[in-house]
Write a protein that holds these residues in place. Structure first.
Motif, short mmCIF file in Angstrom:
data_model
loop_
_atom_site.label_atom_id
_atom_site.label_comp_id
_atom_site.label_asym_id
_atom_site.label_seq_id
_atom_site.Cartn_x
_atom_site.Cartn_y
_atom_site.Cartn_z
N ALA A 1 1.30 0.16 -12.47
CA ALA A 1 -0.27 -0.79 -12.44
C ALA A 1 -0.61 0.34 -10.95
O ALA A 1 -1.60 0.40 -10.54
N VAL A 2 -0.02 0.10 -10.00
CA VAL A 2 -0.29 0.30 -8.53
C VAL A 2 0.77 1.86 -7.91
O VAL A 2 -0.27 1.84 -6.69
N ALA A 3 1.61 2.22 -8.05
CA ALA A 3 1.93 3.44 -7.38
C ALA A 3 1.62 4.73 -8.22
O ALA A 3 1.68 4.28 -9.48
N PRO A 4 1.89 5.72 -7.23
CA PRO A 4 1.25 6.63 -8.02
C PRO A 4 2.68 7.27 -8.73
O PRO A 4 4.26 6.81 -8.61
N PRO A 5 1.92 8.02 -10.14
CA PRO A 5 3.41 8.68 -10.76
C PRO A 5 4.64 9.44 -10.35
O PRO A 5 5.55 9.74 -10.94
N ASP A 6 3.72 9.90 -8.86
CA ASP A 6 4.95 11.48 -8.48
C ASP A 6 6.24 10.43 -7.56
O ASP A 6 6.80 11.12 -6.67
N ILE A 7 5.70 8.58 -7.34
CA ILE A 7 6.34 8.28 -6.65
C ILE A 7 8.25 7.90 -6.65
O ILE A 7 8.31 8.77 -7.80
N VAL A 8 9.00 8.66 -5.58
CA VAL A 8 10.09 8.82 -5.82
C VAL A 8 10.56 7.01 -5.60
O VAL A 8 10.86 6.08 -5.22
N VAL A 9 11.76 6.66 -7.49
CA VAL A 9 11.84 6.07 -7.77
C VAL A 9 13.40 6.40 -8.49
O VAL A 9 13.97 6.50 -8.47
N THR B 1 0.09 -0.84 0.00
CA THR B 1 -0.18 -0.39 0.33
C THR B 1 1.26 1.08 -0.02
O THR B 1 1.65 1.82 1.07
N PHE B 2 1.51 1.51 -1.21
CA PHE B 2 2.18 2.89 -1.58
C PHE B 2 0.60 4.45 -0.69
O PHE B 2 0.73 4.36 -0.53
N ARG B 3 2.43 5.05 0.19
CA ARG B 3 2.14 6.31 0.66
C ARG B 3 2.41 7.24 0.30
O ARG B 3 4.17 7.41 -0.11
N PRO B 4 2.53 8.49 0.72
CA PRO B 4 3.13 9.26 0.58
C PRO B 4 5.25 9.62 1.45
O PRO B 4 4.24 8.92 2.58
N GLY B 5 6.01 10.11 0.76
CA GLY B 5 7.13 10.10 1.08
C GLY B 5 7.58 8.78 0.60
O GLY B 5 9.21 8.77 1.72
N ASP B 6 7.19 7.62 0.50
CA ASP B 6 8.03 6.00 -0.16
C ASP B 6 8.66 6.97 -1.05
O ASP B 6 8.84 7.31 -1.85
N VAL B 7 9.76 5.34 -0.68
CA VAL B 7 11.07 5.55 -1.91
C VAL B 7 11.26 4.75 -2.30
O VAL B 7 11.37 3.15 -1.29
N VAL B 8 11.42 4.33 -3.33
CA VAL B 8 10.82 2.31 -4.47
C VAL B 8 12.32 2.37 -4.85
O VAL B 8 12.84 3.61 -5.46
N LEU B 9 13.24 1.29 -4.46
CA LEU B 9 14.98 1.58 -5.05
C LEU B 9 14.45 0.17 -5.78
O LEU B 9 14.33 -0.69 -5.91
N LEU B 10 14.75 0.61 -7.43
CA LEU B 10 15.09 -0.73 -7.54
C LEU B 10 15.84 -1.32 -7.98
O LEU B 10 17.30 -0.87 -7.96
N THR B 11 16.15 -2.49 -7.85
CA THR B 11 17.73 -3.14 -7.27
C THR B 11 17.87 -4.67 -8.53
O THR B 11 18.37 -5.69 -7.60
N MET B 12 16.96 -4.42 -9.22
CA MET B 12 16.52 -5.45 -10.23
C MET B 12 17.99 -6.16 -11.30
O MET B 12 18.47 -4.73 -11.48
N LYS B 13 17.88 -6.91 -11.61
CA LYS B 13 19.04 -6.61 -13.04
C LYS B 13 18.70 -5.72 -14.20
O LYS B 13 16.85 -5.81 -13.90
N THR B 14 19.08 -4.79 -15.11
CA THR B 14 18.66 -4.53 -15.87
C THR B 14 18.09 -5.14 -17.01
O THR B 14 16.54 -5.29 -17.58
N GLN B 15 18.13 -6.67 -17.48
CA GLN B 15 17.01 -7.02 -18.13
C GLN B 15 15.18 -7.30 -17.76
O GLN B 15 14.18 -8.09 -18.38
N ASP B 16 15.80 -7.40 -15.82
CA ASP B 16 13.89 -7.26 -15.45
C ASP B 16 13.24 -5.83 -15.36
O ASP B 16 12.00 -6.39 -14.67
N THR B 17 14.15 -5.33 -15.72
CA THR B 17 13.86 -3.65 -15.04
C THR B 17 12.27 -3.26 -15.95
O THR B 17 11.11 -2.60 -15.27
N LEU B 18 12.29 -3.34 -16.93
CA LEU B 18 10.87 -2.67 -17.68
C LEU B 18 9.75 -3.71 -17.38
O LEU B 18 8.68 -2.65 -17.23
N PRO B 19 9.65 -5.23 -17.15
CA PRO B 19 8.50 -5.24 -16.48
C PRO B 19 8.26 -5.75 -15.53
O PRO B 19 6.98 -5.03 -14.84
#
Length: 320
Positions: A91-99, A66-84
């Motif tokens: 599909a579930v996170a607000p477009p202004d969340i920090v990535v 359940t995403f909420r204001p102030g969340d930071v999503v750290l992407l740590t998968m391999k690049t070949q897995d990033t797009l999916p």
């Protein structure tokens, strides 16, 4: 600030564990047996100085957060897995969340910026390993690694400063850098050796091949007008963990685990792309990329050929 670590393997697990250990709100996104082990037993972090099991909250997909204001999503998968992965997140996170992309290569930030407006690059220097479900190891001490951070495509803001402060408080060397992508290009040059560890094997036997790959890389960056620093690193030393030495880098570990995929298209492949755009030959990186991909597809273990065999094949390769 809550950290949602998306892809909690070697790098993500180590970062998430240390942040959690220092009192930060952390949720891991893992999958399969790793998710089940962390859910049931906690995440074990092994370092040269300690072994600790931490009850870090974990889910198996972004839709379970359940995403909420102030969340930071750290992407740590391999690049070949990033797009999916980004598609699931969008599909579930607000477009202004920090990535924030704590990943090798320089493509992930561009992919994220298509879907999210607040994207940050993190230059990761973190020798680590995903040893078994529920267990990760980090081999640097006294600082666990380096996590410089900046806004993408450039700049420093309050969020970047807050991220750097959080990382620094969790035993990482971290600065907020307006030109963090320069440093990620510098790290890319180092990562060109990942495919060498796969094709030739780890250790000094592939040093000359790695040098040739990096010479091509530096020539391509110069042609593209990218002023990347050389020798990106920190003062900490790689040390054994529970009597084990680190066997190899992230690509080496992918082959060992039989994942079927590898990052070569986004490491050596980035140099090939720049070379084609700017008229710089990149035969060493092209051969490394093709061989590493073939090995991943065929489920081979690291160490396909000797340096001499590689150079022979390089000499006989048709121009591409």
């Amino acid at each position: 600030m809550r950290f949602v670590v998306y892809g909690a393997g070697a790098v993500g697990g180590a970062i998430g564990a240390r942040l959690f250990q220092q009192g930060h709100d952390v949720t891991l996104i893992a999958r399969g047996a790793h998710y089940e082990a962390v859910r049931d037993r906690g995440l074990r972090l092994d370092t040269p100085e300690e072994s600790v099991t931490l009850p870090v909250p974990v889910v198996d997909r972004p839709s379970a957060v359940t995403f909420r204001p102030g969340d930071v999503v750290l992407l740590t998968m391999k690049t070949q897995d990033t797009l999916p992965a980004l598609a699931e997140l969008a599909a579930v996170a607000p477009p202004d969340i920090v990535v924030a992309s704590a990943q090798n290569g320089v493509e992930n930030e561009r992919l994220a910026l298509r879907l999210f407006s607040r994207v940050y690059g993190v230059c990761v220097l973190l020798p680590s390993a995903f040893l078994e479900p529920g267990v990760v190891a980090a081999y640097l001490a006294p600082q666990m690694g380096g996590l410089d951070v900046g806004r993408y495509p450039e700049g420093v803001d309050e969020t970047a400063e807050s991220l750097a402060a959080a990382f620094a408080g969790a035993t990482f060397a971290s600065e907020a850098r307006p030109d963090v992508m320069r440093y990620k290009y510098g790290k890319l040059l180092t990562n060109l050796g990942n495919a060498v560890e796969v094709v030739i094997g780890p250790g000094e036997q592939g040093a000359d091949i790695a040098r040739l790959a990096r010479e091509e890389g530096r020539a391509c960056l110069r042609a593209a007008g990218i002023d990347a620093p050389s020798g990106v690193g920190i003062a900490s030393q790689v040390r054994p963990v529970r009597g084990r030495k680190r066997s190899g880098g992230s690509s080496f570990q992918s082959l060992q685990r039989g994942t079927g995929t590898i990052e070569a298209d986004y490491l050596n492949g980035e140099i090939i792309l720049l070379g084609r755009e700017h008229g710089v030959p990149t035969p060493v990186n092209e051969l490394l990329r093709r061989l590493a991909n073939r090995m991943a597809r065929e489920g081979r273990q690291p160490g396909l050929m000797t340096p001499e065999e590689f150079l022979t094949e390089l000499d006989g390769a048709a121009p591409r």
